[in-house]
Scaffold this active site. Structure first.
Site, short mmCIF file in Angstrom:
data_model
loop_
_atom_site.label_atom_id
_atom_site.label_comp_id
_atom_site.label_asym_id
_atom_site.label_seq_id
_atom_site.Cartn_x
_atom_site.Cartn_y
_atom_site.Cartn_z
CG HIS A 94 33.23 23.30 32.66
ND1 HIS A 94 32.06 23.48 31.96
CD2 HIS A 94 32.87 23.36 33.98
CE1 HIS A 94 31.04 23.62 32.80
NE2 HIS A 94 31.52 23.54 34.03
CD GLU B 209 31.91 24.61 28.73
OE1 GLU B 209 31.61 23.45 29.10
OE2 GLU B 209 32.03 25.57 29.50
#
Length: 302
Positions: free
Chosen positions: A275, A256
């Site tokens: 997220h 990420e």
């Protein structure tokens, strides 16, 4: 005076609690290079984002407690914390409803083809409604991998929408009425929607690999709001490209932010979000307050 390092931007209410008794350093977009020079004087860490590996924690010999802003522990070296006797807390249940609500939202978006309808109308002026027929959640089988705080809330919301619930969780011996406890293969072959709610561990890394993904119905949808790395993303993207799976929605990734390759951007049956399942005002406020209170209790008693 206690020195608290905050890794990430948190709600002001949490900072107010910390500033009542200590000196606070906030690093909103933490990298190891940013954090390393600060750690030698740090007594506590309120940890929201980034990784705290052993090599980095060694630079903070005075750290006595790490209060996690959330519940995931895969960013921490737990063995090191145990060796050094560093206390660890989580903000249990502070964001459970937010994540559960977001999970069900993704299920609805996939089944009602909302993203596809939006894209076609905005970009093409597409108004052929019969070509955008979706499905109701009522009567569908939802398979939950993991049945902790969030999984239980997702099940409750789904049952209220008329869904049938199957659960796979190796730590459970029974589940509430209305749900069925099954093996992983049975869950994968029998579910219309699979939603992941287990932590990322050595046992769950690539839990849904090529072989297991191949057990899913071609009409099934897959949702992950837990942790990246539980799904073999390369295998998933291949299945989506070849239409061997109806669709997927991912809020988390193995790396990420993810690398959004041109191939990934061409998948019309994939929804991705950055997220954000726990990103509500109330959840962020609750997590900041709970984590800050744990640090305050540790140093001031209680």
């Amino acid at each position: 005076m206690v020195h608290v390092l905050v890794t990430g931007k948190i709600a002001q209410e949490g900072l107010d609690i910390l500033q009542e008794f200590g000196r606070v350093t906030v690093v909103e977009n933490p990298s190891e290079e940013d954090i390393a020079p600060i750690l030698p004087t740090v007594d506590a860490v309120l940890h929201k984002i980034g990784k705290l590996p052993r090599e980095l924690l060694l630079r903070g010999p005075g750290i006595q407690i790490i209060a996690r802003h959330g519940v995931g522990l895969d960013d921490l070296d737990l063995e090191y914390l145990k060796e050094k006797g560093i206390k660890l807390t989580i903000t249990e249940d502070a964001n459970s409803h937010a994540v559960a609500e977001f999970t069900v939202t993704l299920m609805l978006v996939l089944n009602r083809r909302l993203f596809e309808a939006h894209e076609k109308l905005i970009k093409q002026g597409f108004w052929q409604r019969e070509q955008l027929i979706g499905q109701e959640l009522q009567g569908q089988v939802l398979g939950l991998i993991g049945f902790g705080r969030i999984g239980k809330r997702v099940a409750l919301l789904a049952q209220n929408l008329g869904m049938k619930i199957m659960v796979h969780d190796p730590f459970l011996k029974e589940v509430p009425p209305g749900a069925t406890l099954v093996g992983l293969d049975e869950l994968l072959t029998g579910s219309d929607i699979i939603s992941i709610h287990c932590p990322l561990t050595s046992e769950t890394k690539n839990l849904l690999n090529t072989e297991r993904l191949g057990l899913l119905k071609p009409t099934a949808y897959l949702v992950n709001t837990a942790r990246g790395g539980i799904i073999d993303e390369k295998a998933l993207f291949t299945m989506l490209k070849e239409k061997r799976l109806a669709g997927a929605a991912l809020d988390v990734f193995s790396v990420e932010p993810p690398s959004l390759s041109s191939e990934l951007q061409t998948l019309s049956n994939l929804i991705v979000t950055p997220h954000i399942s726990a990103m509500t005002h109330s959840a962020q406020r609750n997590m900041a307050i709970m984590a800050a209170r744990e640090i305050k209790k540790f140093f001031l008693g209680g």
